[in-house]
Design a protein around this motif. Structure first.
Motif, PDB file in Angstrom:
ATOM      1  N   LEU A 112      -3.985 -14.388   6.294  1.00 18.91           N
ATOM      2  CA  LEU A 112      -5.296 -14.359   5.589  1.00 18.91           C
ATOM      3  C   LEU A 112      -5.138 -13.910   4.381  1.00 18.91           C
ATOM      4  O   LEU A 112      -6.084 -13.560   3.297  1.00 18.91           O
ATOM      5  N   SER A 113      -3.923 -13.556   3.785  1.00 15.92           N
ATOM      6  CA  SER A 113      -3.425 -13.199   2.510  1.00 15.92           C
ATOM      7  C   SER A 113      -2.123 -13.359   2.064  1.00 15.92           C
ATOM      8  O   SER A 113      -1.143 -13.357   3.050  1.00 15.92           O
ATOM      9  N   LEU A 114      -1.704 -13.665   0.772  1.00 18.65           N
ATOM     10  CA  LEU A 114      -0.227 -13.697   0.839  1.00 18.65           C
ATOM     11  C   LEU A 114       0.354 -12.343  -0.008  1.00 18.65           C
ATOM     12  O   LEU A 114       1.542 -12.597  -0.276  1.00 18.65           O
ATOM     13  N   GLY A 115      -0.453 -11.498  -0.072  1.00 19.37           N
ATOM     14  CA  GLY A 115       0.198 -10.122  -0.672  1.00 19.37           C
ATOM     15  C   GLY A 115      -0.911  -9.190  -0.743  1.00 19.37           C
ATOM     16  O   GLY A 115      -2.129  -9.353  -1.021  1.00 19.37           O
ATOM     17  N   GLN A 116      -0.380  -7.863  -0.741  1.00 16.57           N
ATOM     18  CA  GLN A 116      -1.315  -7.005  -1.160  1.00 16.57           C
ATOM     19  C   GLN A 116      -0.625  -5.764  -1.898  1.00 16.57           C
ATOM     20  O   GLN A 116       0.711  -5.510  -2.008  1.00 16.57           O
ATOM     21  N   VAL A 117      -1.432  -5.297  -2.757  1.00 18.78           N
ATOM     22  CA  VAL A 117      -1.066  -4.216  -3.683  1.00 18.78           C
ATOM     23  C   VAL A 117      -1.717  -2.954  -3.454  1.00 18.78           C
ATOM     24  O   VAL A 117      -3.099  -2.813  -3.670  1.00 18.78           O
ATOM     25  N   GLY A 118      -1.199  -1.880  -2.812  1.00 18.66           N
ATOM     26  CA  GLY A 118      -1.853  -0.562  -2.337  1.00 18.66           C
ATOM     27  C   GLY A 118      -1.607   0.302  -2.798  1.00 18.66           C
ATOM     28  O   GLY A 118      -0.588   0.751  -3.671  1.00 18.66           O
ATOM     29  N   GLN A 119      -2.693   1.484  -2.694  1.00 13.73           N
ATOM     30  CA  GLN A 119      -2.391   2.459  -3.636  1.00 13.73           C
ATOM     31  C   GLN A 119      -2.395   3.633  -2.367  1.00 13.73           C
ATOM     32  O   GLN A 119      -2.052   3.358  -1.248  1.00 13.73           O
ATOM     33  N   ARG A 120      -2.370   5.027  -2.734  1.00 15.17           N
ATOM     34  CA  ARG A 120      -2.112   6.003  -1.823  1.00 15.17           C
ATOM     35  C   ARG A 120      -3.202   7.303  -1.832  1.00 15.17           C
ATOM     36  O   ARG A 120      -3.128   8.159  -2.453  1.00 15.17           O
ATOM     37  N   PRO A 121      -4.380   6.700  -1.504  1.00 16.31           N
ATOM     38  CA  PRO A 121      -5.667   7.750  -1.449  1.00 16.31           C
ATOM     39  C   PRO A 121      -5.415   8.880  -0.701  1.00 16.31           C
ATOM     40  O   PRO A 121      -6.109   9.967  -1.188  1.00 16.31           O
ATOM     41  N   PHE A 122      -4.566   8.909   0.317  1.00 19.26           N
ATOM     42  CA  PHE A 122      -4.719  10.215   1.127  1.00 19.26           C
ATOM     43  C   PHE A 122      -3.687  11.229   0.180  1.00 19.26           C
ATOM     44  O   PHE A 122      -4.299  12.485  -0.019  1.00 19.26           O
ATOM     45  N   GLU A 123      -2.779  10.846  -0.693  1.00 17.04           N
ATOM     46  CA  GLU A 123      -2.230  11.635  -1.511  1.00 17.04           C
ATOM     47  C   GLU A 123      -3.394  12.233  -2.657  1.00 17.04           C
ATOM     48  O   GLU A 123      -3.118  13.303  -3.374  1.00 17.04           O
TER      49      GLU A 123
END
Length: 334
Positions: A282-293
């Protein structure tokens, strides 16, 4: 008798010294844009980890609007925190300009402020000590690079943003537009794509969700119904994927287009619920953050400052994770 009284006095003096010498417990507020968002839940968990590790030295007060709106409720919450004289505030501003008013009061009250996830406008950055979070422009750059891998010749595109007044989403949009166009715009949210390098933003876009997740799904359905041959759809946050059942229902009809790379659907953020959807095609890519940090580091930084230590570097970036279906099992930093 005199000896007993003397011993009691000595004991009492020792107790007073112990209490007066004990470290005060700090109350630090972590203020998200809204509290019904799994992204911000991770920041809360990082904040609570810092609280637990402090062994009573700090309290993580996680407080924010129940729903994300125009930012007025968030500003009022910060104003109330200033009135209560909390020891420090870490805020992700929904409306950067409006938040500056509340943070001016915090500065006058001597309350240290950090921003996280989203920053203030350049002219107001003196109201906070530092920004801790994502390099938001780089999220946009990496989302654009994923789209370019799928569509090297360009095409029609729709960008879906969080809010028109949210500095972080505007910076991400600028990163997308600059990278696709191959030019550097003067300021966020960047220059509209009108054919540069083959990329053109369609009429009616960008879309603004104001972090309303059902609305974000409806916007996708509506824009695809009107533009069935759209080449790329890029949300600057995980809005539609945060309600997975609704998003699946909306995206599954286009699953073949995604698989054949006729539609470059790439999305910001890499929460587990999102990676699952990417694995489903359902997607070809994801760019993620690090909210826990972000939640963890803001609490540690506020305590360090209250203890007389050096403030954090401004900005302090927490890194990104770039994921594709091929790297889905290993792409998110642990």
């Amino acid at each position: 008798m005199k000896k007993s009284l003397l011993m009691a006095a000595v004991a009492l003096s020792a107790m007073v010294l112990a209490v007066s010498g004990a470290q005060a417990k700090y109350t630090f507020a972590l203020v998200p844009k809204n509290m019904n968002n799994p992204f911000f839940d991770q920041a809360r968990d990082g904040c609570k980890k810092a609280e637990a590790e402090s062994k009573g030295a700090l309290e993580c007060m996680y407080i924010g609007p129940g729903e994300h709106g125009g930012g007025d409720e968030q500003v009022q919450i910060v104003q109330d925190l200033v009135a209560k004289k909390v020891d420090g505030i870490a805020v992700s501003p929904s409306n950067a300009a409006a938040m500056a008013v509340a943070l001016q009061a915090a500065k006058e009250a001597g309350i240290p402020v950090l921003t996280w996830d989203s920053d203030l406008l350049p002219e107001n950055k003196d109201l906070r000590v530092a920004y801790i979070g994502t390099h938001n422009y780089e999220i946009g750059v990496n989302l654009a690079k994923l789209a370019m891998q799928v569509k090297p010749k360009g095409g029609t595109i729709c960008i879906q943003s969080g809010g028109a007044a949210a500095a972080n989403h505007n910076e991400r949009m600028q990163g997308i537009r600059d990278t696709l166009s191959g030019t550097k715009s003067a300021a966020s949210p960047g220059d509209r794509l009108t054919g540069q390098n083959g990329w053109t933003e369609i009429e009616g876009c960008p879309l603004y969700t104001n972090d309303d997740f059902p609305l974000s799904v409806q916007q996708f359905e509506d824009i695809m119904a009107k533009n069935p041959n759209l080449d790329a759809f890029i949300p600057t946050g995980g809005f539609p994927q945060f309600i997975p059942d609704a998003n699946r229902a909306a995206v599954v009809p286009y699953k073949d287009k995604i698989a054949s790379k006729a539609l470059a659907l790439v999305v910001a953020d890499t929460l587990p619920v999102q990676i699952d959807q990417m694995k489903e095609g359902l997607s070809l890519g994801q760019v993620g953050q690090r909210p826990f940090e972000m939640g963890y580091k803001t609490m540690i930084a506020l305590k360090d400052m209250k203890d007389g230590k050096a403030p954090p570097a401004d900005p302090t970036y927490t890194g990104l994770d770039v994921c594709t279906p091929q790297t889905a099992d290993t792409c998110v930093a642990k």
